[in-house]
Design a protein around this motif. Structure first.
Motif, mmCIF file in Angstrom:
data_model
loop_
_atom_site.group_PDB
_atom_site.id
_atom_site.type_symbol
_atom_site.label_atom_id
_atom_site.label_comp_id
_atom_site.label_asym_id
_atom_site.label_seq_id
_atom_site.Cartn_x
_atom_site.Cartn_y
_atom_site.Cartn_z
ATOM 1 N N ILE A 67 53.849 14.327 -26.276
ATOM 2 C CA ILE A 67 54.254 14.984 -26.037
ATOM 3 C C ILE A 67 53.092 15.298 -24.640
ATOM 4 O O ILE A 67 53.623 15.448 -23.229
ATOM 5 N N ARG A 68 52.482 16.126 -25.064
ATOM 6 C CA ARG A 68 51.799 16.960 -24.157
ATOM 7 C C ARG A 68 51.429 16.715 -23.397
ATOM 8 O O ARG A 68 51.090 15.961 -21.916
ATOM 9 N N ALA A 69 50.883 14.833 -23.276
ATOM 10 C CA ALA A 69 50.009 13.619 -23.095
ATOM 11 C C ALA A 69 51.344 13.140 -21.369
ATOM 12 O O ALA A 69 50.649 12.954 -20.807
ATOM 13 N N ARG A 70 52.189 13.194 -22.220
ATOM 14 C CA ARG A 70 53.000 12.474 -21.395
ATOM 15 C C ARG A 70 53.632 13.969 -19.773
ATOM 16 O O ARG A 70 53.655 13.015 -18.959
ATOM 17 N N LEU A 71 53.373 14.558 -20.854
ATOM 18 C CA LEU A 71 54.093 16.142 -19.705
ATOM 19 C C LEU A 71 52.106 15.906 -18.677
ATOM 20 O O LEU A 71 52.978 16.100 -17.170
ATOM 21 N N ASP A 72 51.158 16.082 -19.007
ATOM 22 C CA ASP A 72 49.635 16.197 -18.067
ATOM 23 C C ASP A 72 49.954 15.019 -17.672
ATOM 24 O O ASP A 72 50.052 14.857 -15.750
ATOM 25 N N GLU A 73 50.611 13.294 -17.308
ATOM 26 C CA GLU A 73 50.760 12.307 -17.238
ATOM 27 C C GLU A 73 51.611 12.904 -15.038
ATOM 28 O O GLU A 73 51.582 12.253 -14.529
ATOM 29 N N LEU A 74 52.820 12.911 -16.225
ATOM 30 C CA LEU A 74 54.202 13.145 -15.375
ATOM 31 C C LEU A 74 53.900 14.908 -13.434
ATOM 32 O O LEU A 74 53.390 14.262 -13.205
ATOM 33 N N ALA A 75 52.272 15.374 -14.653
ATOM 34 C CA ALA A 75 52.200 16.633 -13.849
ATOM 35 C C ALA A 75 51.426 16.390 -12.072
ATOM 36 O O ALA A 75 51.196 17.039 -11.547
ATOM 37 N N ARG A 135 64.055 20.839 -18.796
ATOM 38 C CA ARG A 135 62.695 20.927 -17.533
ATOM 39 C C ARG A 135 61.694 20.742 -18.656
ATOM 40 O O ARG A 135 62.021 21.562 -19.630
ATOM 41 N N ILE A 136 60.657 20.998 -18.291
ATOM 42 C CA ILE A 136 59.116 21.459 -18.751
ATOM 43 C C ILE A 136 58.846 22.244 -17.659
ATOM 44 O O ILE A 136 58.692 21.966 -16.102
ATOM 45 N N ASN A 137 58.844 23.139 -18.804
ATOM 46 C CA ASN A 137 58.001 24.670 -17.940
ATOM 47 C C ASN A 137 56.210 24.774 -18.623
ATOM 48 O O ASN A 137 56.390 24.342 -18.995
ATOM 49 N N VAL A 138 55.547 24.371 -17.654
ATOM 50 C CA VAL A 138 54.814 24.660 -17.306
ATOM 51 C C VAL A 138 54.112 25.856 -17.332
ATOM 52 O O VAL A 138 53.746 26.718 -15.703
ATOM 53 N N LYS A 139 53.120 26.221 -17.994
ATOM 54 C CA LYS A 139 52.509 27.817 -17.415
ATOM 55 C C LYS A 139 50.772 27.711 -17.275
ATOM 56 O O LYS A 139 50.317 28.548 -18.798
#
Length: 303
Positions: A67-75, A135-139
């Motif tokens: 999941i984190r890998a996909r989040l990083d791709e999107l960001a 939503r994805i929240n990124v801090k």
């Protein structure tokens, strides 16, 4: 229409007076029983009492890594960053949130229907559910800003037209949450009190509030009475990546900025009862966009 519409009874009037109030909740928090889902009686009673429930180790380290890998791709995707559904930090321009992620990405669509999360939401809300918001929240480390104290329901009621407190959020932690990297803070038991706020809702308020919310946040005296005056505490919800926090739509919560090198990211899935569909806003001139507050929806599929 807005809250000045006297033809519609509003049990939770907010943003309509110069004087804030603390109003008693008018409906139960937990709707289902032990036969309606995976939670036992102790967990159901804890959610009813505290307004939240933390379940550790729901997702494995491998699942979290995916999941984190996909989040990083999107960001990092320029097209995603340019999309109106992506919100950046006010000062650093780092990605803060990506909305409607369950519709734009198949991996997160699958995650929103995962029975380890969706079945708990159905049990607690006592009905089929749909995604009101995702939503994805990124801090990020050092630059991730906080979220001031607020009740989600206050905004969802005032600006989205959610009539009743039959909604909850599931926060899936993608990074370890420490006391020092801006974890979610909650006030247990505060979900039983609705804190009204002052100030009218400006047009297109969401554009500013998603970066820094001001209208719709409680005043200091109300917070002091809610916490100190009513003998409540503040808890930091820390734990390992892969945990899930379920919290009632009306619980008072916040998070501080991240001044450490350790990022804090999570996926927020807001489940609303299909019997609590949104109406016209109670205290806003127009409703927020569909990617923030769903009006077109269907029940989350059972897997």
């Amino acid at each position: 229409m807005a809250s000045t519409d006297t033809m519609r009874r509003d049990p939770y009037p907010t943003r309509v007076s110069d004087t804030p109030q603390l109003l008693e909740r008018q409906e139960p928090t937990t709707r289902g029983g032990v036969d309606d889902g995976p939670l036992g009686q102790d967990a159901l009673e804890a959610f009813e009492r505290d307004g939240y429930l933390l379940l550790p180790d729901v997702f494995s380290p491998d699942e979290v890594a995916g999941i984190r890998a996909r989040l990083d791709e999107l960001a990092a995707d320029p097209a995603v960053r340019a999309d109106e559904r992506t919100i950046t930090e006010l000062e650093s321009d780092e990605v803060r949130s990506i909305f409607e992620i369950h519709k734009s990405d198949p991996q997160f669509a699958k995650l929103s229907a995962d029975p380890r999360v969706a079945d708990v939401a159905r049990q607690l809300l006592g009905s089929d559910v749909y995604i009101h918001q995702s939503r994805i929240n990124v801090k990020p480390g050092f630059v991730g800003k906080g979220f001031w104290w607020h009740s989600d329901f206050e905004t969802w009621h005032a600006e989205d037209g959610m009539p009743r407190m039959r909604c909850l959020s599931a926060s899936i932690t993608l990074t370890d949450n420490y006391p020092h990297n801006g974890p979610l803070m909650v006030v247990p038991g505060s979900h039983r009190t609705f804190v009204t706020t002052v100030g009218q809702t400006p047009a297109d308020h969401y554009k500013a509030s998603l970066k820094k919310q001001e209208v719709g946040t409680p005043d200091h005296d109300s917070l002091r009475e809610l916490i100190v005056g009513q003998g409540r505490e503040i808890r930091q919800l820390t734990g390992k990546a892969g945990s899930v926090v379920f919290f009632d739509c009306n619980i008072m919560h916040a998070s501080s900025e991240n001044q450490t090198p350790f990022p804090r990211s999570n996926v927020f899935l807001v489940y609303n009862s299909v019997e609590n569909a949104v109406e016209e806003p109670f205290a806003a001139p127009t409703r927020r966009p569909e990617f923030i507050a769903a009006t077109q929806w269907e029940p989350v599929p059972r897997v």
